[in-house]
Scaffold this motif. Structure first.
Motif, PDB file in Angstrom:
ATOM      1  N   PRO A 175       0.823  -1.212   0.000  1.00  0.00           N
ATOM      2  CA  PRO A 175       0.000   0.000   0.000  1.00  0.00           C
ATOM      3  C   PRO A 175       0.861   1.267   0.000  1.00  0.00           C
ATOM      4  N   ILE A 176       0.369   2.271  -0.677  1.00  0.00           N
ATOM      5  CA  ILE A 176       1.127   3.534  -0.729  1.00  0.00           C
ATOM      6  C   ILE A 176       0.808   4.362   0.511  1.00  0.00           C
ATOM      7  N   ASP A 177      -0.500   4.459   0.796  1.00  0.00           N
ATOM      8  CA  ASP A 177      -0.921   5.237   1.969  1.00  0.00           C
ATOM      9  C   ASP A 177      -1.255   4.269   3.102  1.00  0.00           C
ATOM     10  N   TRP A 178      -0.416   4.269   4.096  1.00  0.00           N
ATOM     11  CA  TRP A 178      -0.564   3.272   5.156  1.00  0.00           C
ATOM     12  C   TRP A 178      -1.676   3.607   6.157  1.00  0.00           C
ATOM     13  N   ALA A 179      -1.935   4.886   6.371  1.00  0.00           N
ATOM     14  CA  ALA A 179      -2.912   5.264   7.408  1.00  0.00           C
ATOM     15  C   ALA A 179      -4.302   4.657   7.153  1.00  0.00           C
ATOM     16  N   PRO A 180      -4.878   4.863   5.952  1.00  0.00           N
ATOM     17  CA  PRO A 180      -6.194   4.238   5.712  1.00  0.00           C
ATOM     18  C   PRO A 180      -6.128   2.713   5.716  1.00  0.00           C
ATOM     19  N   TRP A 181      -4.998   2.193   5.236  1.00  0.00           N
ATOM     20  CA  TRP A 181      -4.825   0.730   5.229  1.00  0.00           C
ATOM     21  C   TRP A 181      -4.874   0.201   6.660  1.00  0.00           C
ATOM     22  N   LEU A 182      -4.135   0.860   7.545  1.00  0.00           N
ATOM     23  CA  LEU A 182      -4.105   0.425   8.951  1.00  0.00           C
ATOM     24  C   LEU A 182      -5.486   0.529   9.592  1.00  0.00           C
ATOM     25  N   THR A 183      -6.193   1.616   9.264  1.00  0.00           N
ATOM     26  CA  THR A 183      -7.541   1.806   9.818  1.00  0.00           C
ATOM     27  C   THR A 183      -8.465   0.684   9.354  1.00  0.00           C
ATOM     28  N   ARG A 184      -8.389   0.398   8.051  1.00  0.00           N
ATOM     29  CA  ARG A 184      -9.267  -0.635   7.492  1.00  0.00           C
ATOM     30  C   ARG A 184      -8.956  -2.003   8.107  1.00  0.00           C
ATOM     31  N   VAL A 185      -7.682  -2.287   8.217  1.00  0.00           N
ATOM     32  CA  VAL A 185      -7.286  -3.594   8.775  1.00  0.00           C
ATOM     33  C   VAL A 185      -7.701  -3.682  10.247  1.00  0.00           C
TER      34      VAL A 185
END
Lengths: 181, 157
Positions: free
Chosen positions: A59-69
């Motif tokens: 993932p390029i943008d980790w913040a939304p990825w972390l939130t989703r996970v």
């Protein structure tokens, strides 16, 4: 090659942990209503983060990825039978303010507004908690919340409004009690 | 007179999703403006409380304490069971496998009984019926007589 890549990878993970761990624990705590569970979820998420580094698409943008996970991990926990059982068992303890018959008067008198609101928050549905936490605590737009939770914007607004209405009602209960004093 | 905005419309305005005419009403209506401000304050207070408040309950400690108590109770229970079992096992072992001194005593007793039964003039029935002290006294007196006869006989020869 690997010897050079490892420190960089570790440094990035550590930076992400420092930047997001507190936020993710808070999000998990709001959604699950349990500090310990939230911490476990955060650890799980960061383990997945390490896995994501090794995956085909980073993932390029980790913040939304972390939130989703995090949200997905919370859902997995909620769905798991043992968690539901454990939570049911703990529910009277967790929501002692509400369930043990602590009235708004007592809560207000004890200057425990925060506890009262937090306990009221835990009485919302899981979906309402997720939506509210992402919109107002994480500061996402309704569009982003819809994307994270795989919902339509209309659905997000509906859940959000119900949550707001309920929490304002809880707040009003304490407010009116304070007015009586 | 225009109708005031509903709670939902006010909230939509707060979300920036209200229609133009609702926003126009909001700007011109003191009552709705006050309600809007109240909504904003409520949301700020709720958000602040949820952000700042670590947990709805300071329950981690209590729950952990309960877990510890439960764990301690289980360990104590297992300890008691193991202790009780050990005591019972020791007692049963003592019954099945007696101490060496006990065995020696039993053997000497058996020897005495064998001697008694094999001695002349003593029948098994009389031994069983008679008082043990009497039987032993008779045995010893017979022994002394035999000893004396041997001694005297020996003297004569």
């Amino acid at each position: 090659m690997k010897g050079q890549a490892a420190p960089r990878w570790q440094a990035h993970c550590e930076a992400l942990y420092r930047q997001h761990a507190t936020r993710l624990v808070r999000l998990g705590r709001l959604v699950l209503g349990d500090q310990q569970e939230a911490e476990e979820v955060a650890h799980e998420v960061f383990i997945k983060l390490i896995g994501a580094y090794e995956g085909p698409v980073v993932p390029i943008d980790w913040a939304p990825w972390l939130t989703r996970v995090t949200i997905n991990a919370c859902r997995d926990r909620r769905r798991a039978g043992w968690w539901a059982w454990s939570r049911r068992r703990r529910a009277p303890e967790m929501l002692e303010l509400v369930d043990r018959g602590v009235t708004p008067e007592q809560a207000a008198a004890g200057a425990e507004l925060g506890e009262w609101i937090a306990a009221s928050f835990q009485r919302l549905s899981a979906r309402q908690r997720e939506v509210f936490a992402l919109r107002y605590i994480e500061g996402m737009s309704t569009h982003e919340v819809a994307g994270t939770l795989d919902l339509t914007e209309g659905s997000v607004k509906r859940h959000l409004f119900r949550a707001v209405k309920y929490l304002r009602g809880a707040l009003e209960e304490i407010g009116s009690d304070r007015g009586h004093r | 007179m225009k109708r005031c905005l509903s709670e939902r419309t006010l909230w939509l305005a707060h979300e920036g999703a209200a229609r133009e005419r609702d926003l126009a009403h909001l700007e011109g209506c003191l009552d709705c403006t006050a309600r809007y401000r109240e909504l904003d304050e409520d949301l700020s207070e709720i958000t602040r409380a949820l952000r700042d408040h670590a947990s709805p309950i300071r329950r981690g400690g209590r729950r952990n304490r309960r877990r510890w108590i439960a764990a301690a109770a289980i360990v104590a229970g297992i300890g008691l069971l193991a202790g009780g079992e050990a005591i019972l096992w020791r007692e049963s072992k003592a019954l099945v496998d007696p101490q060496p001194e006990t065995t020696a005593e039993a053997l000497s007793l058996l020897e005495e009984v064998t001697l008694l039964l094999s001695s002349p003039g003593v029948s098994a029935a009389s031994v069983l019926v008679a008082d043990p002290a009497t039987v032993i006294a008779e045995m010893t007196s017979q022994d002394s007589i035999e000893d004396d006869s041997i001694a005297t006989g020996g003297g004569r020869l």
